[in-house]
Design a protein around this motif. Structure first.
Motif, PDB file in Angstrom:
ATOM      1  N   GLY A 111       0.803  -1.215   0.000  1.00 43.80           N
ATOM      2  CA  GLY A 111       0.000   0.000   0.000  1.00 43.80           C
ATOM      3  C   GLY A 111       0.834   1.262   0.000  1.00 43.80           C
ATOM      4  O   GLY A 111       0.373   2.322  -0.434  1.00 43.80           O
ATOM      5  N   GLY A 114       1.895   2.368  -3.799  1.00 47.09           N
ATOM      6  CA  GLY A 114       0.893   2.744  -4.786  1.00 47.09           C
ATOM      7  C   GLY A 114       0.111   1.630  -5.443  1.00 47.09           C
ATOM      8  O   GLY A 114      -0.763   1.906  -6.271  1.00 47.09           O
ATOM      9  N   LYS A 116      -2.128  -0.500  -4.182  1.00 44.80           N
ATOM     10  CA  LYS A 116      -3.544  -0.509  -3.804  1.00 44.80           C
ATOM     11  C   LYS A 116      -4.304   0.608  -4.505  1.00 44.80           C
ATOM     12  O   LYS A 116      -5.420   0.402  -5.010  1.00 44.80           O
ATOM     13  N   GLU A 117      -3.715   1.795  -4.537  1.00 45.30           N
ATOM     14  CA  GLU A 117      -4.396   2.917  -5.184  1.00 45.30           C
ATOM     15  C   GLU A 117      -4.538   2.687  -6.686  1.00 45.30           C
ATOM     16  O   GLU A 117      -5.556   3.025  -7.283  1.00 45.30           O
ATOM     17  N   VAL A 149       1.089   0.841 -11.942  1.00 48.46           N
ATOM     18  CA  VAL A 149       1.641   1.759 -10.943  1.00 48.46           C
ATOM     19  C   VAL A 149       2.983   1.245 -10.423  1.00 48.46           C
ATOM     20  O   VAL A 149       3.930   2.020 -10.234  1.00 48.46           O
ATOM     21  N   GLY A 169       7.053   5.540  -4.051  1.00 48.25           N
ATOM     22  CA  GLY A 169       5.754   4.866  -4.004  1.00 48.25           C
ATOM     23  C   GLY A 169       4.732   5.641  -3.200  1.00 48.25           C
ATOM     24  O   GLY A 169       3.561   5.749  -3.588  1.00 48.25           O
ATOM     25  N   SER A 173       1.270   7.101  -4.649  1.00 41.68           N
ATOM     26  CA  SER A 173       0.005   6.698  -4.017  1.00 41.68           C
ATOM     27  C   SER A 173      -0.781   7.921  -3.556  1.00 41.68           C
ATOM     28  O   SER A 173      -2.014   7.954  -3.663  1.00 41.68           O
ATOM     29  N   TRP A 174      -0.098   8.932  -3.057  1.00 46.24           N
ATOM     30  CA  TRP A 174      -0.786  10.170  -2.660  1.00 46.24           C
ATOM     31  C   TRP A 174      -1.407  10.856  -3.876  1.00 46.24           C
ATOM     32  O   TRP A 174      -2.505  11.405  -3.791  1.00 46.24           O
ATOM     33  N   SER A 273      -9.813  -1.757  -0.585  1.00 45.00           N
ATOM     34  CA  SER A 273      -8.550  -1.418   0.056  1.00 45.00           C
ATOM     35  C   SER A 273      -8.566  -1.805   1.534  1.00 45.00           C
ATOM     36  O   SER A 273      -9.302  -1.227   2.332  1.00 45.00           O
TER      37      SER A 273
END
Length: 349
Positions: A111, A114, A116-117, A149, A169, A173-174, A273
């Motif tokens: 996570g 990135g 998961k996003e 990603v 990462g 992800s942000w 998630s």
């Protein structure tokens, strides 16, 4: 005279030309975790708005002499939910252990890079653009998003080890999380409700159609990680030492990244998630079992499955008839641990 392996707690089992080295303590604790998982599964099957006794649950599982309502609730509602929780938790636990070994960073988890996003964005785009599409399509689409990603993060970081990979990462992800927030604040209220329920990591929509594919990718990833466990142990001593021992570092790193990325993307595609599972399970496994990477992987898979199943069961029962998504329960439990890990490593970050 005591051998070094015996003094370290290892035992050797030989059958003809084959020999296996193992730690009895790790085996016993792993078996205890397996029994705890079975007990948690039976409790989850028996508990709910329709309460059942253990013999009724076993009869429904055996499809022998169970009441019609019990057989329907167990077979069509609770059993797929329990199996999906176990598979998703095991996949995330394995992925976290593999990522922490690969990056040599105890704060790493899929996570945080990135994956998961990426899977979430891809699956939500599918759900909202094609609402009538079969749920089975979520898994390949989510895996494609998570893999894309991971490739971008790898290309930007240029190195799979060290802090840079994790920091890149986190940044990616942000960025994706910000995109999701823009969608939530601008989309139609019905679409937002669908997105929020799915993003929370809920297993309420568990379906038998999702289980075979998730089981396949989880099993394949587990085999790859177990097969490369010795290489991971050698790599922990440094790339120079591992290369001198004959480890193919490039191949091991590619497999060590591909397996957790695909498993995480597959799990997220099926259940949404679920945060902190990949972070918590490996640390708990090292504390309880210790040993080499193979033992940590095994315990992480079992602990991940127990954590997700316990979180889903708690969210389903504690506030009934309301259901709290498992992802929310995991976050409430995971944030304090994450802060504790950061505090313990405050001089190394």
């Amino acid at each position: 005279m005591t051998s070094p392996t015996r003094s370290a707690g290892y035992r050797r089992l030989a059958v003809g030309p084959l020999a296996l080295r193992f730690r009895p303590r790790a085996v016993i604790l792993s078996l205890a975790l397996a029994f705890a998982l079975i007990a948690a599964g039976l409790f989850a099957l028996a508990s709910g708005s329709l309460s059942m006794t253990l013999p009724e649950v076993l009869a429904a599982l055996a499809r022998s002499g169970a009441r019609a309502d019990v057989a329907q609730v167990v077979g069509e509602i609770r059993l797929p939910r329990v199996l999906l929780a176990i598979l998703a938790g095991a996949a995330l636990g394995l992925s976290g252990a593999a990522m922490q070994a690969l990056t040599r960073n105890g704060l790493a988890d899929p996570g945080l890079v990135g994956v998961k996003e990426g899977a979430s964005v891809a699956v939500l785009a599918l759900i909202l653009a094609f609402p009538a599409v079969d749920a089975a399509w979520r898994l390949p689409v989510g895996m494609a998003g998570g893999l894309a990603v991971a490739l971008v993060v790898t290309a930007l970081a240029r190195d799979l080890s060290g802090v840079r990979f994790v920091l890149v990462g986190i940044g990616v992800s942000w960025l994706l999380a910000a995109g999701l927030l823009v969608f939530i604040t601008t989309a139609d209220i019905n679409d937002v409700e669908t997105a929020l329920v799915w993003l929370a990591g809920s297993l309420h929509a568990a379906d038998w159609s999702l289980i075979p594919a998730l089981a396949f990718w989880s099993g394949l990833g587990a085999l790859v990680l177990i097969a490369t466990a010795r290489g991971a142990d050698a790599s922990a001593l440094g790339d120079g030492v591992a290369g001198g021992l004959g480890v193919r570092l490039k191949t091991m790193k590619v497999l060590g990244l591909a397996a957790p990325v695909l498993m995480t993307a597959a799990a997220v595609s099926c259940v949404g998630s679920l945060g902190f599972v990949g972070l918590m399970a490996p640390h708990m496994a090292r504390f309880l079992v210790g040993g080499g990477q193979a033992a940590v992987l095994t315990a992480s898979a079992l602990l991940g499955a127990v954590l997700v199943l316990a979180a889903d069961t708690a969210g389903r029962l504690l506030f009934a008839p309301l259901q709290i998504p498992a992802g929310v329960v995991m976050t409430l439990a995971g944030v304090p641990l994450f802060l504790l890990l950061l505090w313990q490593r405050r001089d190394r970050l």
